[in-house]
Design a protein around this motif. Sequence first.
Motif, mmCIF file in Angstrom:
data_model
loop_
_atom_site.group_PDB
_atom_site.id
_atom_site.type_symbol
_atom_site.label_atom_id
_atom_site.label_comp_id
_atom_site.label_asym_id
_atom_site.label_seq_id
_atom_site.Cartn_x
_atom_site.Cartn_y
_atom_site.Cartn_z
ATOM 1 N N HIS A 127 0.834 -1.210 0.000
ATOM 2 C CA HIS A 127 0.000 0.000 0.000
ATOM 3 C C HIS A 127 0.868 1.258 0.000
ATOM 4 O O HIS A 127 0.602 2.194 -0.755
ATOM 5 C CB HIS A 127 -0.947 0.012 1.198
ATOM 6 C CG HIS A 127 -1.784 1.246 1.260
ATOM 7 N ND1 HIS A 127 -2.807 1.481 0.375
ATOM 8 C CD2 HIS A 127 -1.722 2.320 2.068
ATOM 9 C CE1 HIS A 127 -3.355 2.663 0.635
ATOM 10 N NE2 HIS A 127 -2.711 3.183 1.662
ATOM 11 N N LEU A 151 1.208 4.369 -3.107
ATOM 12 C CA LEU A 151 0.950 5.802 -2.943
ATOM 13 C C LEU A 151 1.953 6.646 -3.719
ATOM 14 O O LEU A 151 1.708 7.826 -3.985
ATOM 15 C CB LEU A 151 0.990 6.177 -1.458
ATOM 16 C CG LEU A 151 -0.070 5.525 -0.576
ATOM 17 C CD1 LEU A 151 0.181 5.858 0.891
ATOM 18 C CD2 LEU A 151 -1.468 5.939 -1.002
ATOM 19 N N ARG A 208 4.831 7.763 -2.778
ATOM 20 C CA ARG A 208 5.493 8.782 -1.956
ATOM 21 C C ARG A 208 6.662 8.148 -1.228
ATOM 22 O O ARG A 208 6.639 6.980 -0.897
ATOM 23 C CB ARG A 208 4.504 9.361 -0.957
ATOM 24 C CG ARG A 208 3.361 10.055 -1.640
ATOM 25 C CD ARG A 208 2.480 10.758 -0.645
ATOM 26 N NE ARG A 208 1.399 11.410 -1.342
ATOM 27 C CZ ARG A 208 0.123 11.129 -1.160
ATOM 28 N NH1 ARG A 208 -0.228 10.214 -0.288
ATOM 29 N NH2 ARG A 208 -0.805 11.764 -1.840
#
Length: 109
Positions: A33, A37, A39
């Motif tokens: 997960h 993202l 990031r």
Amino acid sequence: DQNLFLNLVRPDDIPIFGKMEFSAYLAPGFTDHLASLGRKHVIVAGVETHICVNQTVHHLLESEYDVTLATDAITGRGEDARASALRRMVAAGAVAGRRARPRRLRRES
């Protein structure tokens, strides 16, 4: 008290990961997960600074994430253990975020 959380609403698109290890980084699905993202900066808050937060932060740093510690949202078993763990995480490369300070309201004249 469980009643404190009855009125909290979690958006459907925010997952919950079951944590069975000290490090949240090892929770099934967490790293997938996080990678999805796109990031590389993670802000960390949590309980048990000297164990759970510390191990999570070290795993993030080892995986080349930039880590900011939300120091006013991290706690543990006593201030000495907390302070020592924060120092270890900063020495490893995490950045200690500044504690939020309440603003003084100015009276209008």
